[in-house]
Design an enzyme around this catalytic site. Structure first.
Site, PDB file in Angstrom:
ATOM      1  N   GLN A 290      39.660  48.992  96.211  1.00 44.32           N
ATOM      2  CA  GLN A 290      40.897  49.616  95.708  1.00 44.32           C
ATOM      3  C   GLN A 290      40.677  50.557  94.539  1.00 44.32           C
ATOM      4  O   GLN A 290      41.354  51.574  94.406  1.00 44.32           O
ATOM      5  CB  GLN A 290      41.913  48.542  95.336  1.00 44.32           C
ATOM      6  CG  GLN A 290      42.525  47.887  96.558  1.00 44.32           C
ATOM      7  CD  GLN A 290      43.639  46.930  96.193  1.00 44.32           C
ATOM      8  OE1 GLN A 290      43.870  46.644  95.026  1.00 44.32           O
ATOM      9  NE2 GLN A 290      44.330  46.436  97.215  1.00 44.32           N
ATOM     10  N   GLY A 351      28.542  57.708  92.108  1.00 38.35           N
ATOM     11  CA  GLY A 351      27.651  56.906  91.261  1.00 38.35           C
ATOM     12  C   GLY A 351      26.370  57.677  90.956  1.00 38.35           C
ATOM     13  O   GLY A 351      26.405  58.888  90.710  1.00 38.35           O
ATOM     14  N   GLU A 375      38.618  83.851  81.015  1.00 36.17           N
ATOM     15  CA  GLU A 375      39.935  84.495  81.181  1.00 36.17           C
ATOM     16  C   GLU A 375      41.000  83.799  80.333  1.00 36.17           C
ATOM     17  O   GLU A 375      42.144  83.633  80.739  1.00 36.17           O
ATOM     18  CB  GLU A 375      40.313  84.598  82.659  1.00 36.17           C
ATOM     19  CG  GLU A 375      39.340  85.536  83.362  1.00 36.17           C
ATOM     20  CD  GLU A 375      39.833  86.155  84.632  1.00 36.17           C
ATOM     21  OE1 GLU A 375      41.052  86.285  84.781  1.00 36.17           O
ATOM     22  OE2 GLU A 375      38.987  86.512  85.454  1.00 36.17           O
TER      23      GLU A 375
HETATM   24  N1  COS Z   1      51.930  91.930  79.039  1.00 32.71           N
HETATM   25  C1  COS Z   1      52.295  93.039  78.359  1.00 32.71           C
HETATM   26  N2  COS Z   1      52.296  93.098  77.001  1.00 32.71           N
HETATM   27  C2  COS Z   1      51.889  92.007  76.335  1.00 32.71           C
HETATM   28  C3  COS Z   1      51.497  90.825  76.980  1.00 32.71           C
HETATM   29  C4  COS Z   1      51.543  90.816  78.392  1.00 32.71           C
HETATM   30  N3  COS Z   1      51.176  89.721  79.089  1.00 32.71           N
HETATM   31  N4  COS Z   1      51.141  89.909  76.055  1.00 32.71           N
HETATM   32  C5  COS Z   1      51.331  90.486  74.869  1.00 32.71           C
HETATM   33  N5  COS Z   1      51.767  91.758  75.049  1.00 32.71           N
HETATM   34  C6  COS Z   1      52.156  92.698  74.003  1.00 32.71           C
HETATM   35  C7  COS Z   1      53.255  92.082  73.172  1.00 32.71           C
HETATM   36  O1  COS Z   1      54.507  92.388  73.729  1.00 32.71           O
HETATM   37  C8  COS Z   1      53.071  92.724  71.840  1.00 32.71           C
HETATM   38  O2  COS Z   1      53.654  94.020  71.869  1.00 32.71           O
HETATM   39  P1  COS Z   1      54.482  94.576  70.600  1.00 32.71           P
HETATM   40  O3  COS Z   1      53.479  94.646  69.488  1.00 32.71           O
HETATM   41  O4  COS Z   1      54.959  95.900  71.064  1.00 32.71           O
HETATM   42  O5  COS Z   1      55.539  93.569  70.352  1.00 32.71           O
HETATM   43  C9  COS Z   1      51.562  92.894  71.746  1.00 32.71           C
HETATM   44  O6  COS Z   1      51.073  92.890  73.093  1.00 32.71           O
HETATM   45  C10 COS Z   1      50.883  91.810  70.971  1.00 32.71           C
HETATM   46  O7  COS Z   1      51.176  90.563  71.536  1.00 32.71           O
HETATM   47  P2  COS Z   1      50.828  89.221  70.804  1.00 32.71           P
HETATM   48  O8  COS Z   1      51.444  89.224  69.448  1.00 32.71           O
HETATM   49  O9  COS Z   1      51.143  88.089  71.714  1.00 32.71           O
HETATM   50  O10 COS Z   1      49.239  89.366  70.638  1.00 32.71           O
HETATM   51  P3  COS Z   1      48.184  88.392  69.953  1.00 32.71           P
HETATM   52  O11 COS Z   1      47.205  89.235  69.225  1.00 32.71           O
HETATM   53  O12 COS Z   1      48.867  87.280  69.225  1.00 32.71           O
HETATM   54  O13 COS Z   1      47.377  87.797  71.205  1.00 32.71           O
HETATM   55  C11 COS Z   1      46.975  86.363  73.060  1.00 32.71           C
HETATM   56  C12 COS Z   1      47.999  87.160  72.254  1.00 32.71           C
HETATM   57  C13 COS Z   1      46.299  85.291  72.218  1.00 32.71           C
HETATM   58  C14 COS Z   1      47.761  85.728  74.175  1.00 32.71           C
HETATM   59  C15 COS Z   1      45.932  87.343  73.637  1.00 32.71           C
HETATM   60  O14 COS Z   1      45.107  87.871  72.626  1.00 32.71           O
HETATM   61  C16 COS Z   1      45.051  86.710  74.687  1.00 32.71           C
HETATM   62  O15 COS Z   1      45.420  86.590  75.844  1.00 32.71           O
HETATM   63  N6  COS Z   1      43.842  86.286  74.283  1.00 32.71           N
HETATM   64  C17 COS Z   1      42.886  85.748  75.214  1.00 32.71           C
HETATM   65  C18 COS Z   1      42.036  86.841  75.707  1.00 32.71           C
HETATM   66  C19 COS Z   1      41.290  86.418  76.923  1.00 32.71           C
HETATM   67  O16 COS Z   1      41.828  85.861  77.859  1.00 32.71           O
HETATM   68  N7  COS Z   1      40.003  86.731  76.913  1.00 32.71           N
HETATM   69  C20 COS Z   1      39.177  86.504  78.033  1.00 32.71           C
HETATM   70  C21 COS Z   1      38.708  87.850  78.510  1.00 32.71           C
HETATM   71  S1  COS Z   1      38.341  87.956  80.164  1.00 32.71           S
HETATM   72  S2  COS Z   1      36.901  86.708  80.509  1.00 32.71           S
END
Ligand code: COS
Length: 393
Positions: A290, A351, A375
């Site tokens: 189980q 295992g 990503e």
């Molecule tokens: N689509 C369109 N615009 C977006 C968006 C989206 N999905 N996400 C954020 N934006 C825009 C916001 O609207 C904002 O615009 P305004 O300044 O005009 O208001 C701007 O981008 C900044 O957004 P935010 O404040 O959310 O940005 P941050 O710097 O806080 O970052 C995260 C947000 C952390 C979510 C982002 O940096 C991220 O995804 N980081 C991970 C990166 C990643 O996945 N790396 C792997 C690379 S590939 S292996």
């Protein structure tokens, strides 16, 4: 009463079309017959499987992310994910070939002009060329806006200097979509622009390849750009659009990583179930014990839940949901964690046999880990979901 949670937009239900089911089954057969026998060797040698890339190109699978107008066979997210899932079930490295082809090309699909699309997409769709996506730098991972690679305007060209790290397939790609600072003084989210760089251009160099825990056949490269010239026609969108293009790309590309994760989980579940039927202890198959049966049931339920969330997310994103970021982050979060849990449990069910490379579950467990990292880490996915729920602070 005012609603405080995001409302689900777009279609509320879906069913795979007959075409999608046929495609899924055909890719499954191809993966079982042609890719599965190569998986252990790809992992052991850590060499990019050019034969698998040729197979995916010849079967039009690399054309799935691209619209028919530009030589592709579709462009639907769900279809791409079905294929990534089936391939990853037997070999996560091979599934990533398709996922990265989509990831690298998305900036062109989302922000390219018709001329730019006509220039690059038909070769990508046919698998004649490969493309990678270069956003991450050694000091700019989760904080993507902190990138330092520069692109300085010089007449009709831009000159790119800098380096990118952790670039999947960066060393085998013909093209790379590169995000570089064009205006240091701008708001941090308007500093970046996006360029298509041809890797044969002078000034492009693969500095090194990482030695990795999993997805070992997929080369992860550090790239450098030294005085690399690209014509201004290679810029996607306007100056300063880079961060937005990167975020919109990730909204559409994270589901393919969720699909890779669901595939890995399903692959591990199948090996563990077979083992539980065949392996006898205490005079009966261990699946009749189980504690083992309960583990398998949890693995199955978790994998199916992740799959259904992924398919639903794809349909919502393809329908233009304003909650695309949330759907994309949710499916990657759930699928990545599921893959890690299910593969770890699969090793447990086998295992000692699970811990050695006679069975594929140890490879699947190593491969699963990356789906919680790339990503966007799982922590970033939670941040994206929480911001969608609570708003930005
Ligand atoms: N689509 C369109 N615009 C977006 C968006 C989206 N999905 N996400 C954020 N934006 C825009 C916001 O609207 C904002 O615009 P305004 O300044 O005009 O208001 C701007 O981008 C900044 O957004 P935010 O404040 O959310 O940005 P941050 O710097 O806080 O970052 C995260 C947000 C952390 C979510 C982002 O940096 C991220 O995804 N980081 C991970 C990166 C990643 O996945 N790396 C792997 C690379 S590939 S292996």
């Amino acid at each position: 009463m005012l609603r405080s949670c995001p409302v689900t937009a777009g279609p509320t239900s879906y069913r795979l079309t007959q075409e999608q089911e046929l495609l899924r089954d055909a890719v499954r057969v191809l993966a079982d017959e042609r890719i599965a026998p190569r998986a252990a060797e790809i992992d052991r040698t850590a060499e990019f499987p050019w034969d698998v890339k040729e197979l995916l190109a010849a079967q039009d699978i690399l054309g799935l992310p691209f619209p028919t107008d530009f030589g592709g066979v579709g462009g639907e997210l769900l279809t791409v994910c079905l294929a990534v899932e089936q391939i990853s079930q037997v070999c996560a490295t091979s599934g990533l070939i398709l996922a990265v082809q989509e990831l690298g090309a998305l900036p062109i699909l989302l922000a390219g002009t018709d001329e730019q699309k006509a220039r690059w997409l038909p070769d990508l769709a046919a698998g004649r060329t490969l493309i990678a996506f270069a956003l991450t730098e050694s000091e700019a991972g989760s904080d993507a806006a902190a990138a330092r690679t520069r692109a300085r305007r010089d007449g009709t060209d831009y000159v790119i200097d800098g380096a990118k790290r952790f670039i999947s397939q960066g060393s085998v790609a013909d093209l790379v979509t590169v995000f570089a600072v064009t205006d240091d003084a701008a708001d941090r989210h308007r500093r970046l622009s996006c360029f298509v760089v041809e890797t044969k251009t002078a000034g492009f160099k693969v500095e090194r390849l990482e030695h990795k825990m999993g997805i070992r056949g997929s080369p992860t490269a550090e790239l450098s750009f030294s005085g690399l010239r690209v014509p201004a026609e290679n810029r996607l969108g306007g100056e300063g659009d880079g961060f937005s293009i990167a975020m919109r790309t990730l909204d559409r590309s994270r589901p393919a990583i969720a699909a890779q994760a669901v595939g890995i989980a399903q692959g591990a579940l199948e090996v563990a179930s077979r083992h539980a039927r065949e392996r006898k202890q205490f005079g009966k198959p261990i699946g009749e014990l189980q504690m083992v049966a309960a583990m398998l049931a949890d693995m199955d339920a978790g994998t199916e839940a992740a799959r259904q969330l992924l398919y639903k997310a794809c349909v919502e994103i393809d329908a233009g949901s304003p909650q695309a970021s949330r759907w994309s982050a949710m499916c990657k979060l759930v699928a990545g964690d599921t893959a890690m849990r299910v593969t770890t449990d699969a090793v447990q069910v086998l295992g000692g046999y699970g811990y050695i490379d006679e069975f594929p579950v140890e490879r699947m467990m190593r491969d699963a880990k990356i789906t919680q990292l790339y990503e966007g880490t799982q922590q970033i996915q939670r941040l994206v979901i929480a911001r969608s729920l609570l708003g930005r602070s």
